[in-house]
Design a protein around this motif. Sequence first.
Motif, PDB file in Angstrom:
ATOM      1  N   LEU A 125      90.382  61.617 -29.288  1.00  0.00           N
ATOM      2  CA  LEU A 125      91.066  60.610 -28.480  1.00  0.00           C
ATOM      3  C   LEU A 125      91.191  61.057 -27.039  1.00  0.00           C
ATOM      4  N   VAL A 126      91.442  62.346 -26.829  1.00  0.00           N
ATOM      5  CA  VAL A 126      91.554  62.876 -25.467  1.00  0.00           C
ATOM      6  C   VAL A 126      90.233  62.735 -24.736  1.00  0.00           C
ATOM      7  N   VAL A 127      89.126  63.092 -25.410  1.00  0.00           N
ATOM      8  CA  VAL A 127      87.815  63.029 -24.771  1.00  0.00           C
ATOM      9  C   VAL A 127      87.433  61.595 -24.471  1.00  0.00           C
ATOM     10  N   ILE A 128      87.664  60.691 -25.445  1.00  0.00           N
ATOM     11  CA  ILE A 128      87.314  59.292 -25.234  1.00  0.00           C
ATOM     12  C   ILE A 128      88.109  58.703 -24.075  1.00  0.00           C
ATOM     13  N   ALA A 129      89.325  59.195 -23.875  1.00  0.00           N
ATOM     14  CA  ALA A 129      90.205  58.651 -22.842  1.00  0.00           C
ATOM     15  C   ALA A 129      89.874  59.153 -21.449  1.00  0.00           C
ATOM     16  N   ILE A 130      88.922  60.087 -21.326  1.00  0.00           N
ATOM     17  CA  ILE A 130      88.572  60.595 -20.004  1.00  0.00           C
ATOM     18  C   ILE A 130      88.061  59.445 -19.137  1.00  0.00           C
ATOM     19  N   PRO A 131      88.654  59.191 -17.984  1.00  0.00           N
ATOM     20  CA  PRO A 131      88.206  58.082 -17.139  1.00  0.00           C
ATOM     21  C   PRO A 131      86.889  58.408 -16.456  1.00  0.00           C
ATOM     22  N   ALA A 132      86.222  57.364 -15.978  1.00  0.00           N
ATOM     23  CA  ALA A 132      84.945  57.570 -15.296  1.00  0.00           C
ATOM     24  C   ALA A 132      85.098  58.464 -14.081  1.00  0.00           C
ATOM     25  N   THR A 133      86.262  58.409 -13.425  1.00  0.00           N
ATOM     26  CA  THR A 133      86.470  59.199 -12.215  1.00  0.00           C
ATOM     27  C   THR A 133      86.615  60.682 -12.503  1.00  0.00           C
ATOM     28  N   SER A 165      84.401  67.212 -31.292  1.00  0.00           N
ATOM     29  CA  SER A 165      85.105  66.125 -30.628  1.00  0.00           C
ATOM     30  C   SER A 165      84.216  65.424 -29.607  1.00  0.00           C
ATOM     31  N   TYR A 166      83.531  66.206 -28.768  1.00  0.00           N
ATOM     32  CA  TYR A 166      82.640  65.611 -27.771  1.00  0.00           C
ATOM     33  C   TYR A 166      81.491  64.869 -28.437  1.00  0.00           C
ATOM     34  N   HIS A 167      80.947  65.434 -29.522  1.00  0.00           N
ATOM     35  CA  HIS A 167      79.838  64.781 -30.221  1.00  0.00           C
ATOM     36  C   HIS A 167      80.290  63.436 -30.791  1.00  0.00           C
ATOM     37  N   THR A 168      81.477  63.412 -31.386  1.00  0.00           N
ATOM     38  CA  THR A 168      82.022  62.171 -31.934  1.00  0.00           C
ATOM     39  C   THR A 168      82.223  61.127 -30.836  1.00  0.00           C
ATOM     40  N   SER A 169      82.798  61.556 -29.721  1.00  0.00           N
ATOM     41  CA  SER A 169      83.057  60.636 -28.609  1.00  0.00           C
ATOM     42  C   SER A 169      81.758  60.106 -28.029  1.00  0.00           C
ATOM     43  N   TRP A 170      80.777  60.986 -27.861  1.00  0.00           N
ATOM     44  CA  TRP A 170      79.469  60.577 -27.344  1.00  0.00           C
ATOM     45  C   TRP A 170      78.830  59.542 -28.259  1.00  0.00           C
ATOM     46  N   SER A 171      78.936  59.752 -29.561  1.00  0.00           N
ATOM     47  CA  SER A 171      78.352  58.836 -30.530  1.00  0.00           C
ATOM     48  C   SER A 171      79.031  57.473 -30.496  1.00  0.00           C
ATOM     49  N   ILE A 172      80.366  57.474 -30.457  1.00  0.00           N
ATOM     50  CA  ILE A 172      81.123  56.215 -30.451  1.00  0.00           C
ATOM     51  C   ILE A 172      80.825  55.401 -29.196  1.00  0.00           C
ATOM     52  N   VAL A 173      80.952  56.038 -28.038  1.00  0.00           N
ATOM     53  CA  VAL A 173      80.747  55.316 -26.775  1.00  0.00           C
ATOM     54  C   VAL A 173      79.276  54.929 -26.617  1.00  0.00           C
ATOM     55  N   GLY A 174      78.363  55.781 -27.102  1.00  0.00           N
ATOM     56  CA  GLY A 174      76.938  55.458 -27.040  1.00  0.00           C
ATOM     57  C   GLY A 174      76.606  54.200 -27.828  1.00  0.00           C
ATOM     58  N   GLN A 223      80.963  45.492 -18.163  1.00  0.00           N
ATOM     59  CA  GLN A 223      81.245  46.298 -19.345  1.00  0.00           C
ATOM     60  C   GLN A 223      80.191  47.378 -19.532  1.00  0.00           C
ATOM     61  N   VAL A 224      78.930  47.044 -19.305  1.00  0.00           N
ATOM     62  CA  VAL A 224      77.845  48.029 -19.412  1.00  0.00           C
ATOM     63  C   VAL A 224      78.030  49.138 -18.381  1.00  0.00           C
ATOM     64  N   ILE A 225      78.386  48.767 -17.155  1.00  0.00           N
ATOM     65  CA  ILE A 225      78.615  49.760 -16.102  1.00  0.00           C
ATOM     66  C   ILE A 225      79.762  50.681 -16.473  1.00  0.00           C
ATOM     67  N   ARG A 226      80.870  50.098 -16.964  1.00  0.00           N
ATOM     68  CA  ARG A 226      82.027  50.912 -17.349  1.00  0.00           C
ATOM     69  C   ARG A 226      81.685  51.884 -18.474  1.00  0.00           C
ATOM     70  N   LEU A 227      80.941  51.404 -19.458  1.00  0.00           N
ATOM     71  CA  LEU A 227      80.583  52.266 -20.590  1.00  0.00           C
ATOM     72  C   LEU A 227      79.617  53.369 -20.160  1.00  0.00           C
ATOM     73  N   LYS A 228      78.695  53.061 -19.251  1.00  0.00           N
ATOM     74  CA  LYS A 228      77.790  54.093 -18.733  1.00  0.00           C
ATOM     75  C   LYS A 228      78.576  55.183 -18.002  1.00  0.00           C
ATOM     76  N   GLN A 229      79.533  54.750 -17.181  1.00  0.00           N
ATOM     77  CA  GLN A 229      80.355  55.720 -16.459  1.00  0.00           C
ATOM     78  C   GLN A 229      81.176  56.565 -17.430  1.00  0.00           C
ATOM     79  N   HIS A 230      81.722  55.911 -18.453  1.00  0.00           N
ATOM     80  CA  HIS A 230      82.512  56.630 -19.456  1.00  0.00           C
ATOM     81  C   HIS A 230      81.640  57.639 -20.192  1.00  0.00           C
ATOM     82  N   LEU A 231      80.437  57.217 -20.578  1.00  0.00           N
ATOM     83  CA  LEU A 231      79.538  58.109 -21.295  1.00  0.00           C
ATOM     84  C   LEU A 231      79.132  59.291 -20.428  1.00  0.00           C
ATOM     85  N   ASN A 232      78.858  59.034 -19.145  1.00  0.00           N
ATOM     86  CA  ASN A 232      78.517  60.133 -18.235  1.00  0.00           C
ATOM     87  C   ASN A 232      79.680  61.099 -18.076  1.00  0.00           C
ATOM     88  N   GLY A 233      80.912  60.559 -18.042  1.00  0.00           N
ATOM     89  CA  GLY A 233      82.082  61.421 -17.954  1.00  0.00           C
ATOM     90  C   GLY A 233      82.208  62.323 -19.172  1.00  0.00           C
TER      91      GLY A 233
END
Length: 322
Positions: free
Chosen positions: A11-19, A59-68, A110-120
Motif C-alpha cells: 500500500l505504501v509503494v502504490i501510494a507513492i505519488p508521481a512527483t 512489495s514493489y513487484h506486486t505494486s508494479w504488476s497491479i499498476v501495470g 488516466q493513462v498519463i497518471r498511471l504512466k507517471q505512477h508506474l514510473n514512480g
Amino acid sequence: MKNLYLLFLSLVVIAIPATAQVSPSAQFLRSLRAGEETVLLSQTSRVTNPSLQNAMQKSYHTSWSIVGKELQTAQEQLWKQKSLSLNNSSSASSSGLTDNADLIVQNQLQVIRLKQHLNGILYHWGEALDRAHLLGYTLKTEVNSQGTQAATLSLNGRTVLIQDIPGKETTVSPEEIYTNATTVKALMEAYDHLPEIVSQQNPENIAGWVYLRTNFSNALEEFEAAKEAFTSLQKHHGLFAGVQNYHARHTEKGITIVRNYNYAAANLSLYSAKMLQFISAHKDIFPRAIESYKQIMQLHNENSGTPQHFQQFWSQALIPAI
C-alpha cells in the motif's frame, strides 16, 4: 503478521505519488544558473537486512504488476474509445460527439497518471535495488566533500579529487567528467528503446534502468546549469581581468557557484559510473555497448583537448570492472 506487513508495504509503494520521481524544476535550474541554489552531493544509504530486502522486493513487484495491469486496461479503453469515435463521427449527434470527446480526454489523463505512477514505482524500486546491491554490479561508488568547494569520487578503492583548479594527477576537472558523460549519454540514447530493457520477464531490469537513467539525466541537467553559472565568473576581459575574475569567485555567490560546479561534476561522475556498471553487468541486454563506449572515449581522448587525468583514473578504477 507477515502478510499484514507485506500488505502495508504494498500500500505504501502504490501510494507513492508521481512527483516522488523528481527531476530538477525549471525554477531550480534558473536559480542554479544565477548562483542562488545549492547542489548537494548524492548519498545513498545501504539496506543490509535480508528480510527487509525480500519484503521490499515483493512489495514493489506486486505494486508494479497491479499498476501495470491498470495501465494496460486504461490504454485498451482509450484505444476502443478512439475507434468508436472514428466509426460514429459521421452519424452521431453533436452532443454525442462532445460526450465522447470528453471521455477520450478523461481516458488520456488516466493513462498519463498511471504512466507517471508506474514510473514512480519503478524509480523507487531501482533505488531499493541499488541500496541492496542488487543491480548486478558490486563495485562501490561514492562521492564526498573535500574542503569547502571540492569533492572526491571513490571507485574500487581508488579516489580522485574533483575541482576546477588544475592539480596533480589525482585531480580531475569538471570538464573532463562532462566529456565522458556526453559519451555515456549517447550510449544510453542508443539503447533506450530496446525491447529487452522493458522485458516483462525481468521488471528489476526496468526498475534499475529507470532509476539510473533518471538520476544520470538529472545530474547532467544540473551540471550544465552549474557550468553556465561558473562560466559567468570568468566574464571579465582586459588588463584587470585576472583580478576581477579572482574577486568574482571569492564573493559569497562566487563561492557557491564554484562549489556547485565541482559538486555537480562529482554527481555526474557518480551516475556515469553506476550506469556503465549496470550496462556492463547486463551484456545480454546491451550487447557490444561497453566496447562502443571504449572506442568513442578513445577518440574523445585524442581529439577533445581536455587533460587526461580523469581517463587515467577511469582506466585504473572502473574500466577493469566493466
